[in-house]
Motif scaffolding. Structure first.
Motif, PDB file in Angstrom:
ATOM      1  N   UNK A   1       0.825  -1.209   0.000  1.00  0.00           N
ATOM      2  CA  UNK A   1       0.000   0.000   0.000  1.00  0.00           C
ATOM      3  C   UNK A   1       0.865   1.268   0.000  1.00  0.00           C
ATOM      4  N   UNK A   2       2.180   1.088   0.172  1.00  0.00           N
ATOM      5  CA  UNK A   2       3.049   2.260   0.327  1.00  0.00           C
ATOM      6  C   UNK A   2       2.943   3.242  -0.828  1.00  0.00           C
ATOM      7  N   UNK A   3       2.962   2.702  -2.074  1.00  0.00           N
ATOM      8  CA  UNK A   3       2.940   3.582  -3.241  1.00  0.00           C
ATOM      9  C   UNK A   3       1.636   4.363  -3.314  1.00  0.00           C
ATOM     10  N   UNK A   4       0.556   3.705  -2.935  1.00  0.00           N
ATOM     11  CA  UNK A   4      -0.751   4.346  -2.995  1.00  0.00           C
ATOM     12  C   UNK A   4      -0.836   5.492  -1.973  1.00  0.00           C
ATOM     13  N   UNK A   5      -0.308   5.241  -0.794  1.00  0.00           N
ATOM     14  CA  UNK A   5      -0.312   6.302   0.229  1.00  0.00           C
ATOM     15  C   UNK A   5       0.527   7.496  -0.230  1.00  0.00           C
ATOM     16  N   UNK A   6       1.678   7.170  -0.819  1.00  0.00           N
ATOM     17  CA  UNK A   6       2.534   8.249  -1.345  1.00  0.00           C
ATOM     18  C   UNK A   6       1.824   9.008  -2.456  1.00  0.00           C
ATOM     19  N   UNK A   7       1.107   8.270  -3.282  1.00  0.00           N
ATOM     20  CA  UNK A   7       0.398   8.896  -4.395  1.00  0.00           C
ATOM     21  C   UNK A   7      -0.641   9.892  -3.862  1.00  0.00           C
ATOM     22  N   UNK A   8      -1.388   9.477  -2.852  1.00  0.00           N
ATOM     23  CA  UNK A   8      -2.396  10.376  -2.273  1.00  0.00           C
ATOM     24  C   UNK A   8      -1.735  11.634  -1.710  1.00  0.00           C
ATOM     25  N   UNK A   9      -0.667  11.441  -0.954  1.00  0.00           N
ATOM     26  CA  UNK A   9       0.061  12.591  -0.400  1.00  0.00           C
ATOM     27  C   UNK A   9       0.495  13.556  -1.499  1.00  0.00           C
ATOM     28  N   UNK A  10       1.040  12.964  -2.531  1.00  0.00           N
ATOM     29  CA  UNK A  10       1.584  13.759  -3.615  1.00  0.00           C
ATOM     30  C   UNK A  10       0.481  14.577  -4.297  1.00  0.00           C
ATOM     31  N   UNK A  11      -0.663  13.946  -4.517  1.00  0.00           N
ATOM     32  CA  UNK A  11      -1.777  14.655  -5.165  1.00  0.00           C
ATOM     33  C   UNK A  11      -2.255  15.802  -4.282  1.00  0.00           C
ATOM     34  N   UNK A  12      -2.495  15.510  -3.000  1.00  0.00           N
ATOM     35  CA  UNK A  12      -3.015  16.548  -2.105  1.00  0.00           C
ATOM     36  C   UNK A  12      -2.051  17.723  -2.024  1.00  0.00           C
ATOM     37  N   UNK A  13      -0.756  17.396  -1.990  1.00  0.00           N
ATOM     38  CA  UNK A  13       0.237  18.462  -1.927  1.00  0.00           C
ATOM     39  C   UNK A  13       0.168  19.342  -3.181  1.00  0.00           C
ATOM     40  N   UNK A  14       0.024  18.699  -4.327  1.00  0.00           N
ATOM     41  CA  UNK A  14      -0.038  19.455  -5.584  1.00  0.00           C
ATOM     42  C   UNK A  14      -1.252  20.360  -5.634  1.00  0.00           C
ATOM     43  N   UNK A  15      -2.379  19.868  -5.123  1.00  0.00           N
ATOM     44  CA  UNK A  15      -3.591  20.710  -5.123  1.00  0.00           C
ATOM     45  C   UNK A  15      -3.391  21.878  -4.152  1.00  0.00           C
ATOM     46  N   UNK A  16      -2.847  21.547  -2.987  1.00  0.00           N
ATOM     47  CA  UNK A  16      -2.639  22.594  -1.973  1.00  0.00           C
ATOM     48  C   UNK A  16      -1.740  23.723  -2.477  1.00  0.00           C
ATOM     49  N   UNK A  17      -0.701  23.362  -3.221  1.00  0.00           N
ATOM     50  CA  UNK A  17       0.191  24.397  -3.781  1.00  0.00           C
ATOM     51  C   UNK A  17      -0.620  25.394  -4.590  1.00  0.00           C
ATOM     52  N   UNK A  18      -1.523  24.870  -5.397  1.00  0.00           N
ATOM     53  CA  UNK A  18      -2.330  25.727  -6.265  1.00  0.00           C
ATOM     54  C   UNK A  18      -3.323  26.588  -5.495  1.00  0.00           C
ATOM     55  N   UNK A  19      -3.718  26.096  -4.312  1.00  0.00           N
ATOM     56  CA  UNK A  19      -4.748  26.821  -3.559  1.00  0.00           C
ATOM     57  C   UNK A  19      -4.173  27.609  -2.389  1.00  0.00           C
ATOM     58  N   UNK A  20      -2.857  27.677  -2.340  1.00  0.00           N
ATOM     59  CA  UNK A  20      -2.161  28.409  -1.265  1.00  0.00           C
ATOM     60  C   UNK A  20      -2.660  29.855  -1.191  1.00  0.00           C
ATOM     61  N   UNK A  21      -2.829  30.466  -2.361  1.00  0.00           N
ATOM     62  CA  UNK A  21      -3.302  31.856  -2.434  1.00  0.00           C
ATOM     63  C   UNK A  21      -4.644  32.007  -1.721  1.00  0.00           C
ATOM     64  N   UNK A  22      -5.472  30.974  -1.842  1.00  0.00           N
ATOM     65  CA  UNK A  22      -6.800  30.997  -1.203  1.00  0.00           C
ATOM     66  C   UNK A  22      -6.717  30.640   0.277  1.00  0.00           C
ATOM     67  N   UNK A  23      -5.529  30.313   0.737  1.00  0.00           N
ATOM     68  CA  UNK A  23      -5.350  29.820   2.116  1.00  0.00           C
ATOM     69  C   UNK A  23      -6.255  28.612   2.386  1.00  0.00           C
ATOM     70  N   UNK A  24      -6.327  27.730   1.403  1.00  0.00           N
ATOM     71  CA  UNK A  24      -7.226  26.592   1.514  1.00  0.00           C
ATOM     72  C   UNK A  24      -6.438  25.288   1.445  1.00  0.00           C
ATOM     73  N   UNK A  25      -6.739  24.394   2.392  1.00  0.00           N
ATOM     74  CA  UNK A  25      -6.100  23.079   2.376  1.00  0.00           C
ATOM     75  C   UNK A  25      -7.145  22.001   2.150  1.00  0.00           C
ATOM     76  N   UNK A  26      -6.926  21.125   1.180  1.00  0.00           N
ATOM     77  CA  UNK A  26      -7.969  20.169   0.812  1.00  0.00           C
ATOM     78  C   UNK A  26      -8.015  18.934   1.708  1.00  0.00           C
TER      79      UNK A  26
END
Lengths: 473, 473
Positions: A1-26
């Motif tokens: 399951x390690x790769x899947x957990x890393x994948x989720x982390x990676x996706x959430x981080x990428x979305x958060x970067x884009x929404x940093x301006x909005x001060x929003x964490x998904x």
């Protein structure tokens, strides 16, 4: 399951970067909706018809329970029970008019989902990004259960539960739960929960926002928890009925479906239900004790219970009809919740338009007159007066009109015309007008569909990740 | 359907070209076994485990009802209900001794099937072609129902119904129905129906041929018709039991299967059946009212009914046991048919070897002593005398031995040693010796398998053809 957990982390981080301006964490809105155990258990499936140009490409992703039709590629993403329908994508050679300039596609359009997390989200239609007509792009984005991404490329954006992005390009936007936008393009915008917003630049603007207390009753979001409220209670109570359709490969055919009607084998149909000709019942639709007249449709995630649709009715993605009678040519928009009682049915008159994300929840009988536009929250005849207008009166508006919390400005005539044109297009695309020769639509084109099942690795570091798959004609 | 019909024509023509020298035409033997309607209805499936290097590639083919595991590519072929198991292919970096010369594989071995028609055929093991250790090649070839291609690359060859090519490279050969060859390599040879032939150049040679009248009773081939006779009657009477396992996606788990035992969800298991540890029940096996002791296995197309396997028993592909009791370490070869009655059971003593393609069909009880080799057709104790020899006596043969229709020459000692070594290898490969840590085999490696379903085009000119699919890690 390690790769899947890393994948989720990676996706959430990428979305958060884009929404940093909005001060929003998904994270708090999505992590609870991603059940790791199911991600490695559920199969995904895709349709092959011969009528839709074929190209699927899946890499480094989890696709648990998701469905695909039409050209689509998914890379580095998690799609959990999502429904990706590419059957309205443009084809190579198609000529289109973008901001007054003609251009011809030199390749088939494809849905591309990368670095994104979609949970129980419907992706449908075609790109409405004039800069990129060949790719219906979803990137660095995340969406919550029962969101709709309809004709709307998304980049670095977040959709809350039951939110709909309709014909709108979103860049770095946060769309709150049960909000609906159909506004062309948004940059770094925050759309409030329950905000309904339709805008055509310099032509018209329609706005309504659900009162907070109403919203809470129907859709309640608490960071760190699953969505709650009446919508979820309703859905959860009927969840078990879907188990069987996903467990069996070849279900026994349902008797007496007209030849020009298409009933997905991934829909639930319970007694006593009758279908007319040219009807489309999409996958994940639920029909019980209802009559669907000629040319009506029940799109993905629809529920139609104890109801009667007279004919040429659109029940858009996620709409629910309970003890509801639709006269001919009634349109019910995305994620609407029309709930009558056996002793207090709801009747909607001919040609009326139920706006996307409308809630009608009554304890006494209610009739909506014909040719009316209806929105917001209606629990009584009194509410109806504050949340409707006749199409005639609306078409007469030239500058501004306020009714209750609804604000309209611009050309009412153009608003009504645009809506009617779109409803007609939807009926046409779904095959309502098929005459045995001309006007084939989804109801006819999807009939000979073959479903293919794909599954993830079941153990080891790759557990939950799907193998790389490429499928071409 | 046009493309599919053309594809069949093209394949048959290619095989015929190769067999022109033999004056043999495959059409009358295969056309009746290719049901076009089912070719466009049945799904194919492949397994993904994380334990087997992954690469599937399917192009311009029909794969109706077929199963795949391990690396495999199929181009321009029709595989109808075939079972292609690549889980014993060699891996990149593996070092092997070919005719005394060491070499190391610089890529994973792959099964490649092109321009061929396989009907209900099992393809298994690894290439035994010393010229081509990286590719288990099947090309321009055709095979009839219940043929086995085991470790045997095939080129321009034909296998009749229930024929087995075992560890033998075949070029331009015709192998008759129920014939078994394990002879290393054959060029432009015609192997008669019911011929059992095992040969190791300059070491030993074993031959037996079924009398024509016996063969006709069990397997009857009439050009232009389907295979008939007792084998087919037996199989057809149990066909319906397989329907359910192919119709349901997730079957309820069978209770009380030991953790180190692997029961395929595509096997049929009927009451009252018990499994010991380290047992392998492959897909398309059928088990009813039987006990399978520790380390025994039931390979593809096996039937085990009212029988008891004491432990470490091999039931090779297609073998059938009815009212049969196997003591420990009994080996039953390919496509054998061991049929006792409730009141007249068959008992096989410890360590005995039932040769591939042996028929034992009794109406009075029969006991085969331990450590014997058994072949041919046995319907009575009298027959047994003419179709068996103790392994001890056989090992003492240094030049020649004839018993009934069986002719042996060469070293009996080496023959017995080779057989025992192979049986041991089979038990090991299947996981019979797993101790919780060491000696993992198929029974343990196949446990977390995920099945993926693929389907052909359902209409139009492409009807029955599968989309091009490429699957990689």
């Amino acid at each position: 399951m390690k790769k899947l957990e890393k994948l989720l982390d990676r996706i959430l981080r990428r979305v958060n970067i884009n929404l940093k301006v909005q001060k929003f964490e998904v994270d708090p809105f999505l992590r609870p909706s991603v059940p790791f155990r199911k991600l490695s258990q559920f199969y995904a499936f895709y349709g092959v018809t011969g009528q839709h140009p074929l190209h699927f490409h899946f890499s480094h992703s989890n696709l648990a329970g998701s469905y695909f039709l039409g050209k689509c590629r998914v890379d580095g993403s998690i799609l959990y029970k999502s429904d990706i329908r590419g059957d309205e994508l443009r084809s190579k050679g198609e000529s289109l008019n973008l901001r007054g300039i003609r251009m011809t596609l030199d390749q088939d359009e494809i849905i591309s989902i990368s670095d994104s997390l979609l949970v129980k989200t419907l992706v449908h239609s075609r790109s409405h990004d004039p800069e990129n007509p060949e790719v219906f792009n979803i990137k660095n984005s995340a969406s919550c259960p029962f969101a709709n991404i309809h004709g709307s490329p998304l980049e670095g954006s977040f959709l809350g539960a039951f939110a709909t992005a309709d014909l709108t390009t979103l860049h770095g936007c946060v769309v709150g739960p049960f909000a609906y936008v159909q506004v062309g393009e948004l940059w770094h915008e925050k759309v409030e929960p329950g905000q309904i917003w339709i805008n055509q630049t310099e032509v018209f603007d329609f706005r309504y926002r659900f009162p907070e207390d109403v919203l809470k009753k129907y859709i309640r979001i608490e960071p760190g928890g699953l969505p709650g409220g009446r919508f979820m209670e309703f859905l959860n109570s009927r969840k078990a009925d879907f188990r069987r359709v996903f467990d069996v490969v070849h279900l026994e055919p349902v008797p007496s479906v007209p030849r020009t009607t298409s009933l997905s084998r991934y829909a639930v149909v319970k007694p006593k239900t009758r279908f007319g000709a040219n009807v489309l019942i999409a996958q994940r639709a639920y029909i019980e004790n209802s009559i669907l007249g000629k040319g009506s449709n029940a799109q993905e995630n629809c529920f139609i219970i104890n109801s009667h649709l007279k004919g040429n009715n659109v029940t858009a993605h996620g709409a629910k009809l309970i003890n509801t009678h639709l006269q001919e040519n009634v349109f019910v928009g995305f994620n609407s919740f029309l709930h009558g009682l056996a002793e207090a049915p709801l009747v909607v008159g001919r040609g009326s338009i139920i706006m996307p994300h409308t809630i009608i929840d009554i304890r006494e009988p209610l009739s909506i007159p014909e040719d009316h536009l209806v929105w917001g929250i209606i629990t009584s005849p009194y509410d109806l007066r504050l949340h409707s207008i006749s199409l005639e009166a609306l078409a007469a508006v030239t500058r501004m009109k306020t009714i209750g919390r609804m604000e309209f400005c611009g050309s009412g005539e153009k608003f009504v015309a645009a809506f009617k044109q779109r409803i007609n297009h939807i009926l046409e695309a779904n095959g309502a007008y098929y005459d045995g020769r001309k006007n084939k639509g989804h109801a006819q084109k999807g009939q000979n569909i073959a479903y293919n099942i794909i599954q993830p690795y079941r153990m080891g570091a790759q557990k939950g990740i799907y193998p790389t798959i490429d499928i071409q004609p």
